[in-house]
Design an enzyme around this catalytic site. Structure first.
Site, short mmCIF file in Angstrom:
data_model
loop_
_atom_site.label_atom_id
_atom_site.label_comp_id
_atom_site.label_asym_id
_atom_site.label_seq_id
_atom_site.Cartn_x
_atom_site.Cartn_y
_atom_site.Cartn_z
N HIS A 128 -22.12 -29.97 0.97
CA HIS A 128 -21.73 -28.94 1.94
C HIS A 128 -21.21 -27.71 1.19
O HIS A 128 -21.59 -26.58 1.50
CB HIS A 128 -20.67 -29.54 2.87
N GLU A 129 -20.37 -27.95 0.18
CA GLU A 129 -19.80 -26.82 -0.58
C GLU A 129 -20.88 -26.09 -1.38
O GLU A 129 -20.89 -24.86 -1.46
CB GLU A 129 -18.69 -27.32 -1.51
ZN ZN Z 1 -17.47 -25.32 4.73
#
Ligand code: ZN
Length: 267
Positions: A128-129
């Site tokens: 996600h990052e």
């Molecule tokens: Zn985020």
């Protein structure tokens, strides 16, 4: 060439949210170069050191986190080349969080490593990052916060450091890291995609959110969960994406995580 493109983009009037988002992405990529992003990331890192952020200096834990990061990097690098990815572990067992800064620096708190029950969850969050960096969310956030005209005018201006000053100010207040709802949902898609490609169960990201919701803990990188009326939207979207893309990976990595958790300081 760059100026012509900026002028062309600025002359478009964004009529809908979707057009606006696409326009922001184009402008962000045009205005803020890979090198500028790298410089910004460096500035944030210096800021973190000034704030006495405690980085974990445990080779075993570092080796472990590096192993997880390396599993998902090839895809992120394919989606966005020319990023020098780096990761850091912040020694703070009470903070369940992770964040990424422009230029590809990924920060993960020991609190997140300790709270996760499977590697699939951690890899989902890391993915996600990476997704935020791949999709240039920081730069887009800058454009969204300051407006096309302001950022565009600065980029066309004589002083190229204006942009860096502006961005550093935003980063300092942390607002550039508080992404909008659409960006979070987009990053979730990357998280599921990268986890799956690395052989991990892509539902890890969703189960991690479920767990945090059940505990009543909403880390900073999930803040929109606390304000948005539909708390389940995020999980539903991840599950839908897994079905639509026919992601099949199953690895959880619970045992190996447990072994390393024993080595992470809890105070
Ligand atoms: Zn985020």
């Amino acid at each position: 060439m760059r100026h012509i493109l900026i002028a062309a983009v600025l002359s478009l009037t964004a009529c809908t949210m979707m057009q606006r988002s696409q326009t922001e992405q184009i402008v962000a990529a045009t205005l803020i170069s890979d090198q500028q992003e790298t410089d910004l990331g460096f500035q944030v890192h210096e800021e973190l050191k000034k704030e006495n952020t405690k980085f974990l200096e445990n080779p075993e834990v570092g080796f472990y986190v590096n192993g997880l990061v390396q599993k998902i990097l090839p895809l992120a690098s394919a989606d966005r080349p020319n990023v020098k990815w780096q990761y850091f572990v912040i020694d703070d067992p009470k903070t369940v969080n992770a964040f990424a800064t422009p230029g590809g620096r990924i920060y993960v708190y020991t609190g997140l490593l300790l709270t996760a029950e499977t590697e699939a969850e951690i890899v989902g969050v890391l993915g996600h990052e990476l997704g935020h960096v791949v999709a240039r969310h920081s730069a887009r956030q800058l454009v969204a916060a300051k407006g096309l005209e302001t950022v565009g005018a600065m980029a066309l201006g004589k002083n190229p450091s204006d942009i860096a000053v502006l961005a550093a100010g935003l980063l300092g207040k942390g607002s550039i890291m508080a992404y909008g709802r659409d960006m979070e949902l987009e990053a979730d898609q990357y998280g599921a995609k990268y986890a799956n490609a690395a052989g991990y169960d892509p539902r890890g990201l969703a189960t991690f959110f479920e767990k945090l919701k059940a505990k009543g803990e909403v880390p900073e990188f999930l803040t929109f969960l606390s304000t948005h009326p539909s708390n389940n939207e995020r999980i539903e979207k991840i599950v839908a994406s897994i079905a639509a893309n026919n992601y099949q990976s199953k690895e959880l990595g619970a045992a190996s995580l447990k072994a390393i958790q024993a080595k992470i300081p809890t105070k």
